[in-house]
Design an enzyme around this catalytic site. Structure first.
Site, mmCIF file in Angstrom:
data_model
loop_
_atom_site.group_PDB
_atom_site.id
_atom_site.type_symbol
_atom_site.label_atom_id
_atom_site.label_comp_id
_atom_site.label_asym_id
_atom_site.label_seq_id
_atom_site.Cartn_x
_atom_site.Cartn_y
_atom_site.Cartn_z
ATOM 1 N NE ARG A 222 -4.276 -1.432 0.214
ATOM 2 C CZ ARG A 222 -4.621 -2.332 -0.721
ATOM 3 N NH1 ARG A 222 -3.845 -2.542 -1.769
ATOM 4 N NH2 ARG A 222 -5.741 -3.011 -0.602
ATOM 5 C CG HIS A 270 -3.529 0.100 -6.608
ATOM 6 N ND1 HIS A 270 -3.650 0.663 -5.364
ATOM 7 C CD2 HIS A 270 -3.783 -1.221 -6.434
ATOM 8 C CE1 HIS A 270 -3.971 -0.281 -4.474
ATOM 9 N NE2 HIS A 270 -4.058 -1.424 -5.110
HETATM 10 C C1 GLV Z 1 -6.071 -4.241 -4.305
HETATM 11 O O1 GLV Z 1 -5.189 -3.530 -3.974
HETATM 12 C C2 GLV Z 1 -6.840 -5.094 -3.439
HETATM 13 O O2 GLV Z 1 -6.842 -4.885 -2.206
HETATM 14 O O3 GLV Z 1 -7.474 -6.027 -3.947
#
Ligand code: GLV
Length: 307
Positions: A222, A270
């Site tokens: 993260r 992401h």
């Molecule tokens: C993505 O980052 C998730 O938590 O699936």
């Protein structure tokens, strides 16, 4: 036992169609079309907001993704189980992303990209995979799967987590006491930790300086776990050689952020992995069955630990 979905509406429509096919007897609704709130037993959400409080007969909350850090756990009543998404589609995406990143680092592709820009034909010596020490931070479902995959290439594999693990062919380190030893033997550090108070800001100077000089980072945890200034500084000093970042803080990363222009930093928005409705629906249905049968659900989180 109605299931309510509150996340991306396009994916919601996919979930809805899959539920209709695979579990026609389970009513499935997509927020905001919630119908009678008293009938909702299960909530599948990314950001549930205040919704939980308006559903009097809720029995469990499921994160639509692998992480639960986006949920405000304090707003979910203590008796409700919170479950993160563990499903084959997420694992597959992560294996592809991390394998590609580690191989790109291993095969010096950052250097060759720079050489190409300079039109320089400059072969570098080949390092065998067995001499490349990869280390995964976080030995949950994803971390373990990544190590199993990386072992196939012959990398020297290790993992670290808060609690002790045993994995075939992987040197496992545990707890604060063994953290530095793990870092000192790691050429490619892969972060797959959940975001908690303990991991926020963890990827900082202290960690970078504990790695061997010239190590690299693959960050698929993260964004707030990384101190970007410390990464930039470690790269400038040559302490770190390169970084592959799929997560940043904030997201999206602002256009004027200095990370964008670092030649030895590769950024993706992401996308390393995402829940795949076609595989996730079966995992959710399995968990609903488990819940009804009084069996433990897969991915149930420990609310004290926050993951
Ligand atoms: C993505 O980052 C998730 O938590 O699936």
């Amino acid at each position: 036992m109605t299931v309510l979905y509150k996340a991306d509406p396009v994916r919601g429509a996919q979930w809805s169609a899959l539920f209709a096919q695979r579990a026609p007897d389970v009513p499935f609704r997509v927020w905001p079309d919630i119908g009678d709130p008293a009938l909702i037993r299960y909530l599948v959400a990314w950001h549930p907001g205040d919704l939980v409080q308006t559903l009097p007969n809720l029995e469990a909350v499921f994160s639509v993704g692998a992480g639960v850090d986006q949920l405000d756990l304090a707003s979910v009543p203590a008796h409700l189980p919170v479950v993160r998404m563990i499903e084959p589609g997420i694992v597959e995406g992560m294996l592809e992303y991390v394998s590609e990143a580690v191989l790109a680092i291993h095969r010096d592709l950052f250097d060759y990209a720079l050489a190409q820009q300079a039109r320089a034909w400059k072969p570098l010596p080949l390092t065998p995979a067995s001499a490349r020490r990869v280390g995964v931070l976080g030995l949950g479902m994803l971390g373990v799967a990544v190590l199993e995959r990386l072992r196939i290439f012959g990398f020297d594999c290790a993992g670290w987590s808060r609690s002790a693990h045993t994995l075939e062919g992987v040197r496992c380190y545990a707890g604060a006491d063994e953290f530095e030893t793990f870092l000192a033997r790691t050429d490619v550090l892969i972060c797959l930790l959940p975001l908690t108070d303990a991991t926020r800001g963890l990827l900082a100077r202290r960690v970078f300086d504990a790695l061997p000089t010239g190590a690299s980072l693959v960050h698929v945890g993260r964004g707030p776990q990384l101190v970007a200034d410390d990464l930039l500084d470690a790269l400038a000093r040559g302490q770190l050689r390169s970084a592959v970042l799929d997560v940043t803080d904030p997201e999206p990363l602002p256009p004027d952020h200095p990370l964008w222009t670092q030649p030895r930093v590769r950024i993706t928005p992401h996308i390393a992995s995402a829940t795949r409705p076609d595989t996730a629906v079966d995992s959710l249905l399995d968990n609903l069955r488990r819940h009804c049968a009084g069996e433990p659900m897969i991915g149930l989180i420990d609310r004290q630990l926050g993951y």
